[in-house]
Design a protein around this motif. Structure first.
Motif, mmCIF file in Angstrom:
data_model
loop_
_atom_site.group_PDB
_atom_site.id
_atom_site.type_symbol
_atom_site.label_atom_id
_atom_site.label_comp_id
_atom_site.label_asym_id
_atom_site.label_seq_id
_atom_site.Cartn_x
_atom_site.Cartn_y
_atom_site.Cartn_z
ATOM 1 N N ASN A 1 57.114 27.318 47.575
ATOM 2 C CA ASN A 1 56.179 26.383 48.171
ATOM 3 C C ASN A 1 55.604 25.537 46.797
ATOM 4 O O ASN A 1 55.374 25.848 45.915
ATOM 5 C CB ASN A 1 54.924 27.006 48.628
ATOM 6 N N TYR B 1 47.986 26.320 47.367
ATOM 7 C CA TYR B 1 48.557 27.326 46.744
ATOM 8 C C TYR B 1 47.842 28.854 46.986
ATOM 9 O O TYR B 1 48.405 29.774 47.286
ATOM 10 C CB TYR B 1 48.710 26.868 45.277
ATOM 11 N N ALA C 1 49.280 32.373 48.780
ATOM 12 C CA ALA C 1 49.827 33.227 47.703
ATOM 13 C C ALA C 1 48.801 34.411 47.627
ATOM 14 O O ALA C 1 49.391 35.542 47.356
ATOM 15 C CB ALA C 1 49.578 32.470 46.167
ATOM 16 N N PHE D 1 55.804 30.069 44.402
ATOM 17 C CA PHE D 1 54.967 29.243 44.364
ATOM 18 C C PHE D 1 55.196 28.166 43.012
ATOM 19 O O PHE D 1 55.096 28.940 41.882
ATOM 20 C CB PHE D 1 53.563 29.515 44.468
ATOM 21 N N SER E 1 52.740 25.137 41.410
ATOM 22 C CA SER E 1 51.753 24.539 41.820
ATOM 23 C C SER E 1 51.330 23.240 40.940
ATOM 24 O O SER E 1 51.402 22.181 41.283
ATOM 25 C CB SER E 1 50.344 25.458 41.759
ATOM 26 N N PRO F 1 53.685 29.453 54.274
ATOM 27 C CA PRO F 1 54.632 30.308 53.338
ATOM 28 C C PRO F 1 54.289 31.936 53.576
ATOM 29 O O PRO F 1 55.320 32.819 53.701
ATOM 30 C CB PRO F 1 54.031 30.199 51.969
#
Length: 529
Positions: free
Chosen positions: A149, A156, A160, A178, A180, A276
């Motif tokens: 992602n 995020y 997460a 992730f 970011s 996600p």
């Protein structure tokens, strides 16, 4: 109510604060043997003790009256009804509609938004199932075993956190990563490790105007183009409220998942931004997450004020920040899966209520949102708890611990719960050492305790929605707009100018303070080395 009535209610709360200046919470418990029972709530699976606070019945009544004077019931109704309560941007804040499964329509500009929300949820579920089952594959026909992602902020933290908190329910067949921020190191490390044929990138950006996400997308796209002979489009999915911009960036029609423009970033977990989490946990778990949040929504809407958990937490936030002058709040989960919760709430609260003007743009003459910080509570005992117990500033603390048994490691959970309860007790009672002043702990430091029976999607949804509604409650009492974030934009605008100057481009009219100009010159030379 009128401004005069609000001012009068505010002064009544201020008088209660003055009266309680020398209050010892242990005296409140001694005077009321039922205090713990009266101030403990069970809501949507959360068992929450609010008894360890610098608050008596009269002060609580004054705070409840202040909520009435601030017209909290009217603002709450407007929130759920889809009225444009984000007045600075002229739109509603309808994150609650994303998890509302009731048949009643919600009208925005005369249109029922429920069918669009249902279509989005189907799109999330269909794509998550396709990736998990292997029906959606990469260019070489291989199923995806890694999903990355690319997104920052609300794109995020929410997904997460959900994946970490519910890690025991996650599929072992797909790794979710992730990336970011625009620091090149995380993306470089990930690209060096991934199998391009088995990697799917989710590019999560509401507007596709987020510089960090665009930089990472372009880098990932270039990498994948260099690794795959064809079919790169099969490895990228856009999650956005701006589908036209996604198509202009090269995303295929069937690789764009949309969500409504009225979804705010820090409230977006419940939308397609949660994809996600839906892939990692499954569509059913994601639906249960939304169900838990909806249960908290119903409680916030219907529970009496004196028994309304997010409302009371919001009142406490105002009580401590604006009347006691406590400048921060520590969030202390005794659960490794919730290690991201302090940062999630940090964005939620500080970006929402960290304002110095009211919703009409007038300067405020009282403190608003405190600094939210914290971390794993057990680790914190060996890092910053010293400050909580003996520092000169009082910092309200919020503990969370799961009380489920742990049969695989017997004794661990029991010890963890004991240490969590002990810290709250120590903050309350303190320790007097007349002959050793350096060992004295003053106590009388407020805390909230959340006992969770375990971590399920429903419980996590309820917990996060509770934080949303407490943030809304405090924002209404502070008279700020909790749904804009103009303070975030200023630095972004300046960064664009500085980026061009660092690259050697002249920017007509650009002028900087002496410090920034000197740093610019120094950084320009170093970047060129």
């Amino acid at each position: 109510m009128t401004p005069a009535q609000f001012s009068s209610a505010w002064q009544t709360v201020a008088a209660a604060r003055t009266r309680l200046a020398g209050c010892r919470m242990t005296d409140l418990f001694a005077a009321d043997p039922q205090r713990a029972a009266r101030l403990t709530l069970d809501v949507a699976g959360l068992h929450v003790d609010l008894s360890k606070h610098l608050l008596d019945d009269a002060a609580l009544a004054a705070l409840l009256a202040l909520a009435e004077a601030a017209e909290l019931p009217r603002w709450r109704t407007a929130l759920f009804a889809g009225e444009p309560i984000n007045n600075s941007e002229g739109r509603p804040a309808l994150h609650t509609a994303l998890r509302d499964a009731s048949p009643e329509p919600i009208l925005v500009n005369g249109q029922d938004i429920k069918p669009g929300v249902a279509a989005m949820r189907r799109q999330i579920a269909d794509l998550a199932d396709a990736v998990r089952s292997g029906r959606r594959v990469g260019a070489s026909g291989q199923r995806f075993t890694r999903v990355v992602n690319l997104g920052i902020g609300g794109s995020y933290w929410g997904p997460a956190l959900a994946l970490e908190a519910l890690h025991e329910l996650a599929t072992p067949d797909i790794r979710i990563d992730f990336v970011s921020n625009v620091d090149p190191a995380p993306l470089k490390r990930l690209l060096a490790q991934c199998e391009p044929e088995r990697t799917l990138f989710l590019v999560s950006s509401k507007s596709f105007g987020t510089t960090e996400t665009l930089y990472n997308y372009q880098a990932a796209r270039a990498f994948m183009t260099g690794q795959l002979a064809e079919g790169v489009d099969r490895h990228f999915v856009a999650v956005t409220a701006s589908p036209d911009k996604a198509r202009a960036l090269g995303f295929a029609h069937d690789a764009i998942v949309t969500f409504p423009e009225w979804v705010g970033g820090r409230y977006s977990l419940w939308s397609a931004i949660g994809l996600p989490a839906a892939i990692g946990l499954g569509a059913q778990c994601f639906a249960q997450l939304l169900e838990g949040a909806a249960a908290m929504d119903r409680h916030f809407l219907s529970a009496p004020p004196a028994h309304n958990l997010p409302l009371l937490l919001g009142l406490l936030d105002v009580w401590y920040a604006s009347f006691w002058g406590f400048g921060s709040r520590a969030l202390l989960p005794y659960d490794q899966g919730l290690r991201l919760l302090p940062t999630y709430v940090q964005q939620l609260a500080m970006e929402s209520d960290g304002k110095g003007v009211d919703r009409d743009g007038q300067p405020l003459d009282y403190p608003t949102c405190p600094v939210i910080w914290g971390g794993n509570g057990n680790d914190g005992e060996h890092t910053f708890y010293q400050l909580l117990h003996q520092g000169p500033a009082t910092i309200p603390a919020e503990f969370l611990v799961c009380t489920r048994p742990d049969v695989e490691l017997p004794g661990h959970r029991q010890r963890l719960v004991a240490q969590c309860l002990a810290q709250a007790e120590a903050l309350l009672t303190g320790f007097d050492a007349p002959d050793k002043p350096h060992a004295r702990c003053p106590g009388n430091r407020p805390s909230t305790m959340f006992l969770l029976p375990g971590m399920t999607p429903q419980l996590l949804g309820a917990l996060l929605a509770c934080h949303e509604h407490r943030t809304f409650t405090s924002g209404v009492l502070w008279r700020v707009n909790p749904f804009d974030q103009f303070g975030v934009e200023l630095g972004k605008r300046l960064a664009g100018t500085l980026e061009r100057e660092l690259g050697g481009q002249g920017v007509p009219g650009a002028a900087h303070d002496a410090s920034t100009a000197a740093l610019l010159d120094s950084a320009r030379g170093r970047l060129g080395d």
